[in-house]
Design a protein around this motif. Structure first.
Motif: not given
Length: 340
Positions: A115-141
């Protein structure tokens, strides 16, 4: 002869000096020059003051609405991911898998990170796609290591080791990537509130123009009293007082705002560095970040009074143009222009 003339000029009082210097000028022409100079100077001062105030206000608004929430969100996401890993390992080590409600803590932390990454998605110009994918894989593990393979120790250990690697692997792990994002975000926050060369130049231009306006107003009052035999012009007196206020109040408000913003940047650095430290427990670090974040919100709320100052400066700048025009324009119209 030159020495005698110089001694004569030194003996004159300031009023007599200016009276003799201005004698060749016709009074009407002198007042018209004052009117033109005042109009040009007040226009320059008002424009520079408005742009400088607007820039300071824009920096404070950007920090409050974008930069500070992004910095806080990245720190909270990193700490939540670290705490989820800690809670999952504690669950396995204490053999609490399967106990009702035993895995809620690490799951809630994973949810908070997402949720933290989702909330800041529109507040930063940085690409969060890689971090979101990595967080999803980490959560699955983590989920596989604590739930699906709870009766298979080897697979469970493998998934937990995999989760650790996804979280902490140098350069490409979730925590290092979040740290890199935090560093970039802090640079953005600092750049947002730093007073640049053009903004400083705008303040210098505004202050210098206001000083010249004040001096010109005093000169105009002197001419009206000496040449026209008039008492102090109320419009010009009001314009002089307003000019002094415009030179002092917005500058003090901006200085106070800049101090508050510098304090906020210091707090954001504290939040960021707390999320990087390996010493404190993640739960303790989260509590510390929450407390400092509350202080940041309070500082930004306390600085809202400067908006009223800047709006007042805009109105005052318009009056600073109108009042001298009224004071000199009415006098010229009554004494000279109607007679032509």
């Amino acid at each position: 002869m030159t020495t005698e003339r110089a001694a004569f000029w030194r003996r004159l009082s300031p009023a007599a000096f200016w009276r003799r210097r201005l004698r060749p000028w016709r009074t009407r022409r002198l007042l018209e020059v004052h009117l033109l100079v005042l109009f040009l100077l007040t226009a320059v001062a008002s424009t520079a003051l408005f742009l400088s105030c607007r820039q300071a206000q824009h920096g404070a608004e950007a920090l409050a609405s974008r930069e500070a929430p992004a910095v806080q969100g990245l720190a909270a996401t990193r700490l939540a991911a670290l705490r989820a890993n800690q809670e999952a390992h504690a669950l396995v080590e204490m053999d609490l898998i399967g106990v009702a409600g035993s895995g809620e803590t690490y799951r809630s932390q994973l949810s908070a990170a997402d949720q933290g990454l989702s909330r800041i998605a529109d507040r930063t110009d940085q690409d969060l796609g890689t971090v979101k994918g990595l967080l999803a894989t980490y959560s699955d593990s983590l989920s596989l290591g604590t739930s699906r393979y709870r009766d298979q120790p080897l697979m469970q250990e493998q998934k937990l080791v995999e989760a650790d690697s996804l979280l902490t692997r140098e350069g490409v792990g979730l925590a290092p990537r979040l740290k890199a994002l935090q560093q970039v975000q802090m640079k953005h926050a600092e750049a947002t509130v730093t007073m640049g060369r053009w903004q400083r130049g705008g303040w210098w231009l505004a202050e210098l123009s206001l000083v010249l306006v004040a001096l010109t107003l005093l000169s105009a009052l002197f001419v009206l009293r000496d040449r026209c035999g008039r008492d102090w012009n109320p419009y010009l007196l009001a314009a002089f007082v307003l000019t002094v206020l415009l030179a002092v109040v917005p500058l003090m408000a901006t200085s106070s705002t800049q101090d508050d913003l510098d304090g906020v940047i210091g707090d954001l650095w504290q939040i960021t560095e707390t999320s990087w430290q390996s010493g404190p427990e993640p739960a303790e670090a989260q509590q510390s970040v929450t407390e400092v974040s509350e202080g940041v919100r309070q500082k930004m709320a306390d600085g809202a009074w400067t908006d009223r100052v800047y709006r007042g400066a805009l109105v005052g700048s318009l009056l600073a143009i109108v009042l001298p025009a009224l004071g000199l324009g009415l006098r010229l119209d009554n004494d000279y222009w109607r007679r032509r």
